[in-house]
Design a protein around this motif. Structure first.
Motif, PDB file in Angstrom:
ATOM      1  N   PRO A 139      18.140 -13.587 -13.530  1.00 16.63           N
ATOM      2  CA  PRO A 139      19.496 -13.033 -13.618  1.00 16.63           C
ATOM      3  C   PRO A 139      19.477 -11.693 -14.362  1.00 16.63           C
ATOM      4  O   PRO A 139      18.778 -11.542 -15.373  1.00 16.63           O
ATOM      5  N   GLU A 140      20.228 -10.748 -13.858  1.00 16.33           N
ATOM      6  CA  GLU A 140      20.217  -9.413 -14.469  1.00 16.33           C
ATOM      7  C   GLU A 140      20.669  -9.453 -15.920  1.00 16.33           C
ATOM      8  O   GLU A 140      20.227  -8.641 -16.740  1.00 16.33           O
ATOM      9  N   TYR A 141      21.564 -10.392 -16.260  1.00 20.69           N
ATOM     10  CA  TYR A 141      22.060 -10.423 -17.638  1.00 20.69           C
ATOM     11  C   TYR A 141      20.975 -10.771 -18.655  1.00 20.69           C
ATOM     12  O   TYR A 141      21.126 -10.509 -19.852  1.00 20.69           O
ATOM     13  N   PHE A 142      19.874 -11.350 -18.181  1.00 15.47           N
ATOM     14  CA  PHE A 142      18.757 -11.633 -19.097  1.00 15.47           C
ATOM     15  C   PHE A 142      18.172 -10.345 -19.667  1.00 15.47           C
ATOM     16  O   PHE A 142      17.625 -10.334 -20.771  1.00 15.47           O
ATOM     17  N   PHE A 143      18.306  -9.252 -18.932  1.00 14.06           N
ATOM     18  CA  PHE A 143      17.684  -7.993 -19.348  1.00 14.06           C
ATOM     19  C   PHE A 143      18.667  -7.036 -20.014  1.00 14.06           C
ATOM     20  O   PHE A 143      18.328  -5.891 -20.299  1.00 14.06           O
ATOM     21  N   GLY A 175       2.076 -18.638 -25.024  1.00  8.74           N
ATOM     22  CA  GLY A 175       0.910 -18.697 -24.156  1.00  8.74           C
ATOM     23  C   GLY A 175       1.320 -18.499 -22.706  1.00  8.74           C
ATOM     24  O   GLY A 175       2.275 -19.115 -22.231  1.00  8.74           O
ATOM     25  N   LEU A 176       0.594 -17.631 -22.002  1.00 12.29           N
ATOM     26  CA  LEU A 176       0.933 -17.298 -20.626  1.00 12.29           C
ATOM     27  C   LEU A 176      -0.106 -17.866 -19.671  1.00 12.29           C
ATOM     28  O   LEU A 176      -1.223 -17.348 -19.575  1.00 12.29           O
ATOM     29  N   CYS A 177       0.255 -18.946 -18.985  1.00  2.88           N
ATOM     30  CA  CYS A 177      -0.645 -19.455 -17.948  1.00  2.88           C
ATOM     31  C   CYS A 177      -0.878 -18.336 -16.941  1.00  2.88           C
ATOM     32  O   CYS A 177       0.076 -17.729 -16.427  1.00  2.88           O
ATOM     33  N   GLN A 178      -2.141 -18.038 -16.661  1.00  3.86           N
ATOM     34  CA  GLN A 178      -2.426 -16.788 -15.964  1.00  3.86           C
ATOM     35  C   GLN A 178      -1.970 -16.767 -14.512  1.00  3.86           C
ATOM     36  O   GLN A 178      -1.707 -15.679 -13.974  1.00  3.86           O
ATOM     37  N   ASP A 179      -1.837 -17.914 -13.870  1.00  2.00           N
ATOM     38  CA  ASP A 179      -1.263 -17.886 -12.527  1.00  2.00           C
ATOM     39  C   ASP A 179       0.248 -17.671 -12.592  1.00  2.00           C
ATOM     40  O   ASP A 179       0.825 -16.896 -11.826  1.00  2.00           O
ATOM     41  N   VAL A 180       0.905 -18.308 -13.565  1.00  5.16           N
ATOM     42  CA  VAL A 180       2.351 -18.149 -13.730  1.00  5.16           C
ATOM     43  C   VAL A 180       2.697 -16.723 -14.139  1.00  5.16           C
ATOM     44  O   VAL A 180       3.732 -16.174 -13.733  1.00  5.16           O
ATOM     45  N   GLU A 181       1.836 -16.120 -14.906  1.00  6.39           N
ATOM     46  CA  GLU A 181       2.040 -14.748 -15.391  1.00  6.39           C
ATOM     47  C   GLU A 181       2.315 -13.784 -14.235  1.00  6.39           C
ATOM     48  O   GLU A 181       3.097 -12.844 -14.359  1.00  6.39           O
ATOM     49  N   GLY A 182       1.664 -14.038 -13.105  1.00  4.52           N
ATOM     50  CA  GLY A 182       1.845 -13.153 -11.953  1.00  4.52           C
ATOM     51  C   GLY A 182       2.819 -13.669 -10.922  1.00  4.52           C
ATOM     52  O   GLY A 182       3.071 -13.000  -9.907  1.00  4.52           O
ATOM     53  N   GLU A 183       3.409 -14.848 -11.135  1.00  2.00           N
ATOM     54  CA  GLU A 183       4.357 -15.402 -10.177  1.00  2.00           C
ATOM     55  C   GLU A 183       5.713 -14.701 -10.272  1.00  2.00           C
ATOM     56  O   GLU A 183       6.133 -14.272 -11.354  1.00  2.00           O
ATOM     57  N   SER A 184       6.387 -14.634  -9.150  1.00  2.00           N
ATOM     58  CA  SER A 184       7.688 -13.958  -9.096  1.00  2.00           C
ATOM     59  C   SER A 184       8.831 -14.963  -9.193  1.00  2.00           C
ATOM     60  O   SER A 184       8.696 -16.136  -8.820  1.00  2.00           O
ATOM     61  N   PHE A 185       9.981 -14.459  -9.673  1.00  2.00           N
ATOM     62  CA  PHE A 185      11.165 -15.301  -9.845  1.00  2.00           C
ATOM     63  C   PHE A 185      12.394 -14.403  -9.766  1.00  2.00           C
ATOM     64  O   PHE A 185      12.345 -13.212 -10.109  1.00  2.00           O
ATOM     65  N   MET A 218      28.275 -15.840  -8.252  1.00  2.00           N
ATOM     66  CA  MET A 218      26.836 -15.894  -8.541  1.00  2.00           C
ATOM     67  C   MET A 218      26.408 -14.642  -9.305  1.00  2.00           C
ATOM     68  O   MET A 218      26.836 -13.529  -8.994  1.00  2.00           O
ATOM     69  N   ALA A 219      25.585 -14.856 -10.300  1.00  2.00           N
ATOM     70  CA  ALA A 219      25.066 -13.726 -11.057  1.00  2.00           C
ATOM     71  C   ALA A 219      24.080 -12.948 -10.215  1.00  2.00           C
ATOM     72  O   ALA A 219      23.339 -13.509  -9.404  1.00  2.00           O
ATOM     73  N   LYS A 220      24.085 -11.639 -10.379  1.00  4.40           N
ATOM     74  CA  LYS A 220      23.115 -10.802  -9.690  1.00  4.40           C
ATOM     75  C   LYS A 220      21.725 -11.088 -10.242  1.00  4.40           C
ATOM     76  O   LYS A 220      21.559 -11.346 -11.437  1.00  4.40           O
ATOM     77  N   THR A 221      20.744 -11.032  -9.375  1.00  3.55           N
ATOM     78  CA  THR A 221      19.369 -11.303  -9.800  1.00  3.55           C
ATOM     79  C   THR A 221      18.458 -10.149  -9.426  1.00  3.55           C
ATOM     80  O   THR A 221      18.797  -9.314  -8.575  1.00  3.55           O
ATOM     81  N   VAL A 222      17.303 -10.128 -10.074  1.00  2.00           N
ATOM     82  CA  VAL A 222      16.272  -9.155  -9.758  1.00  2.00           C
ATOM     83  C   VAL A 222      14.953  -9.904  -9.683  1.00  2.00           C
ATOM     84  O   VAL A 222      14.631 -10.702 -10.568  1.00  2.00           O
ATOM     85  N   ARG A 223      14.215  -9.673  -8.608  1.00  2.00           N
ATOM     86  CA  ARG A 223      12.964 -10.394  -8.412  1.00  2.00           C
ATOM     87  C   ARG A 223      11.822  -9.607  -9.032  1.00  2.00           C
ATOM     88  O   ARG A 223      11.616  -8.425  -8.737  1.00  2.00           O
ATOM     89  N   MET A 224      11.081 -10.292  -9.884  1.00  2.83           N
ATOM     90  CA  MET A 224       9.927  -9.663 -10.536  1.00  2.83           C
ATOM     91  C   MET A 224       8.991 -10.744 -11.045  1.00  2.83           C
ATOM     92  O   MET A 224       9.346 -11.928 -11.083  1.00  2.83           O
ATOM     93  N   THR A 225       7.818 -10.334 -11.453  1.00  2.00           N
ATOM     94  CA  THR A 225       6.864 -11.302 -12.004  1.00  2.00           C
ATOM     95  C   THR A 225       7.238 -11.652 -13.435  1.00  2.00           C
ATOM     96  O   THR A 225       8.036 -10.955 -14.090  1.00  2.00           O
ATOM     97  N   VAL A 226       6.650 -12.726 -13.914  1.00  2.00           N
ATOM     98  CA  VAL A 226       6.876 -13.133 -15.308  1.00  2.00           C
ATOM     99  C   VAL A 226       6.449 -12.012 -16.253  1.00  2.00           C
ATOM    100  O   VAL A 226       7.154 -11.692 -17.222  1.00  2.00           O
ATOM    101  N   ALA A 227       5.301 -11.416 -16.005  1.00  2.90           N
ATOM    102  CA  ALA A 227       4.817 -10.337 -16.868  1.00  2.90           C
ATOM    103  C   ALA A 227       5.769  -9.152 -16.856  1.00  2.90           C
ATOM    104  O   ALA A 227       6.057  -8.552 -17.901  1.00  2.90           O
ATOM    105  N   GLN A 228       6.262  -8.791 -15.679  1.00  3.80           N
ATOM    106  CA  GLN A 228       7.219  -7.680 -15.590  1.00  3.80           C
ATOM    107  C   GLN A 228       8.500  -8.006 -16.345  1.00  3.80           C
ATOM    108  O   GLN A 228       9.102  -7.140 -16.992  1.00  3.80           O
TER     109      GLN A 228
END
Length: 642
Positions: free
Chosen positions: A199-203, A186-196, A1-11
């Motif tokens: 995967p670390e490789y995305f960054f 376009g950033l739906c404003q509720d989704v913008e603050g949601e966390s997910f 499994m790939a390592k993940t990091v939890r953060m908001t969409v905006a972050q």
């Protein structure tokens, strides 16, 4: 499994963008330098939190008008050769709508611009949310749908995981020389603050390669065969030459094969003005030298040009009945224009490959003094324009006018500056490594003709979209890109009135740019257009209302006082001598400067051996309009059909 990091969409947006790079010719450049934003509704507590908590290496810039801040970002990207960007973010409704014009401007000019307008709630729970545009025929329609026709890539993030493919595809377009332009997420404003759990490789650091694809061998053969039979070819240098950094290669090509070249607004300063084969601007706002040679050209070689109506004189400029067109362009779409024989590829390497083909057949053009003769005529005209002044022998350049205008303007403002002499003075006084900026109106018309510079990229014009209001914002964008060089924006009074909000951002960022306001009490360019086609002076001069039309006395404005209110160093210039002194003094200043030039109306350049197709009234009570219509119809007969 790939390592993940939890953060908001905006972050996640901030972290991802901070790790994007481009590489061109082996040189790696950080692609995203900062974030421009106006923290309106829907963006302040989402993206705002991310930028406040951990912006990484991104600097945050505060805009004053959403269109203006996007113009700053566009100018910044353009002056950096499309290798750096500053994304822009706005609120959900009016802030988003304000960015639409800027996105269109970037897309038309093929400049990378990334925007993040806030959107409505994906959940729809609080609908209609503040600033929400409601359409009864579709609840999924929002203000952000307006970005679709003006962007090269459009997306809306309605789930947190959407942001990954959205950002990667935006990077794909932004870093593609053939497809780049505005990208909207376009950033739906509720989704913008949601966390997910991303995967670390995305960054991880991504390097997007800006490559130089050479046209295929068959296409190079095709264009070489056409040019090899040309007696009087002419090159058109477009913006693609600038972004390919192909100016020197094009100069060597033209010199070796004795081919003159004209410049579009986007291509001007890709090559040196002093080059012996440079004829200056071409087309509707072109020079006599370029346009007279264009009339007889038997092969037109467009390099990196969109071939707009201004470059082609509405397809009438090239009058030789046997003229053929050759196009070198990294965009297949643009390469197809005018039934061109095409070579799709990067300008620099394709021109180099083409030169090898022509060299193999010992090609050289058949010009016999025409180039030198055309340049000599234009040099003489340039001298006349530089010496043009208001005295007892004064005659306006543009003859069609309200007879009140010039005497009234001179009496009201005491201004005795002519537009062409002002530009010549500016060119003479400013540093050789300075950059000049212009956009819609009569100023780019004059400047494509009379401005000269040997600094590659020293002429920065927005004329693809002819967007008035670009100039002041662009001055900040260019200054951010070139902090060690002086930057000058020449802007008409009408354009200045439209949008100068980023003056405040300029002051906030402590950036010294120079803004030259050419005050002629109106929309001088469009006044010329309407009156030269038999129409009266209607709502293009700044006059008080009289009856049902604004046709009373002229309205004076003190632009120097406007500048003083923002804290700029300001100058009021009524004579060429005062302008020269002000320009010299401004070099000593450390703060942004504004010059209020009182420029006599109707003292701009007129057309030189060119024509522009306009949608004129074909039925009119006015004899003057009917006569002008006849001229337009005659021109249409002489123009190419497509």
């Amino acid at each position: 499994m790939a390592k993940t990091v939890r953060m908001t969409v905006a972050q996640a947006i901030v972290k991802f963008l901070d790790n994007q790079y481009v590489s061109m010719d082996g040189e790696e450049t950080k692609f995203v330098e900062g974030f421009f934003t106006i923290f309106g509704h829907g963006i302040a507590v989402g993206l705002g939190e991310a930028l406040d908590t951990n912006p990484g290496n991104l600097r945050v810039l505060q805009g004053r008008n959403e269109q203006g801040m996007c113009h700053v970002a566009t100018a910044y990207a353009k002056q950096n050769g499309r290798k750096k960007i500053i994304p822009c973010a706005s609120s959900v409704g009016p802030g988003a709508a304000n960015m639409v014009t800027a996105c269109a401007t970037a897309t038309v000019n093929n400049i990378p611009l990334l925007v993040f307008p806030a959107d409505t709630f994906a959940s729809r729970q609080p609908d209609p949310v503040l600033q929400q545009l409601e359409q009864s025929n579709s609840l999924s329609t929002t203000t952000n749908d307006a970005f679709k026709p003006v962007c090269k890539y459009w997306d809306r993030v309605t789930r947190p995981e959407h942001i990954m493919t959205a950002l990667i595809n935006a990077m794909r377009v932004l870093t593609d020389p053939a497809e780049t332009g505005a990208c909207c997420i376009g950033l739906c404003q509720d989704v913008e603050g949601e966390s997910f759990d991303f995967p670390e490789y995305f960054f991880e650091k991504r390097v997007h390669r800006i490559t130089r694809p050479v046209a295929v061998e068959e296409e190079i053969e095709d264009i070489a065969n056409v040019i090899a039979n040309a007696k009087k070819p002419l090159v058109i240098v477009g913006g693609g030459v600038r972004y390919s950094e192909a100016g020197e290669e094009v100069e060597k090509f033209c010199e070796e094969f004795k081919i003159p070249f004209g410049e579009t607004q986007g291509g001007k300063s890709a090559c040196k003005s002093s080059h012996p084969y440079c004829m200056g601007g071409i087309g509707v706002t072109g020079t006599y030298a370029s346009n007279v040679l264009a009339k007889d050209a038997d092969v037109v070689i467009a390099i990196g040009s969109r071939m707009s109506d201004f470059a082609t004189g509405s397809k009438r400029q090239f009058a030789n009945p046997d003229v053929k067109f050759v196009s070198i362009n990294n965009s297949r779409y643009h390469a197809y224009k005018l039934d061109s024989v095409k070579a799709v590829g990067d300008a620099k390497v394709t021109v180099k490959a083409l030169a090898e083909k022509l060299r193999a057949v010992n090609y050289v053009s058949s010009y016999n003094g025409e180039i030198e003769e055309a340049k000599a005529v234009w040099d003489k005209e340039m001298k006349r324009l530089a010496e043009y002044k208001y005295d007892e022998t004064f005659e306006p350049m543009i003859k069609n006018m309200d007879p009140r205008t010039i005497p009234e303007f001179v009496e009201l403002t005491k201004g005795k500056i002519t537009q062409t002499a002002a530009l010549a003075t500016i060119r003479d006084v400013i540093d050789e490594d300075a950059t000049i900026i212009t956009a819609g109106g009569s100023l780019p018309s004059c400047m494509q003709r009379v401005w000269t510079t040997d600094k590659r990229g020293g002429y920065h014009a927005e004329y693809g979209y002819s967007c008035m209001g670009y100039e002041v914002a662009a001055a900040l964008g260019v200054k951010l890109a070139e902090p060690d060089n002086e930057v000058y924006a020449v802007v008409g009074d009408a354009s200045f009135q439209m949008l100068h909000s980023e003056i405040m951002t300029m002051m906030q960022e402590k950036q010294k740019a120079n803004i030259l306001v050419f005050d002629n009490c109106g929309f001088g360019c469009i006044n010329n257009l309407q009156m030269n086609h038999g129409i009266g002076s209607l709502a293009t001069e700044f006059r008080y209302r009289e009856g049902n039309k604004p046709c009373g006395d002229l309205i004076p404005v003190d632009y120097a006082k406007v500048a003083e209110g923002y804290g700029l160093k300001s100058y009021t210039c009524k004579t060429i001598e005062e302008l020269r002194a002000a320009l010299e003094d401004a070099k000593k200043q450390n703060v942004a400067c504004l010059f209020d030039l009182k420029v006599i109306p109707k003292t701009m350049t007129d057309g030189y051996e060119s024509w522009w197709n306009v949608g004129i009234a074909t039925t009119s009570e006015k004899e003057s309009v009917r006569k002008a219509c006849e001229g337009v119809m005659e021109g249409r007969k002489e123009a190419r059909a497509y």
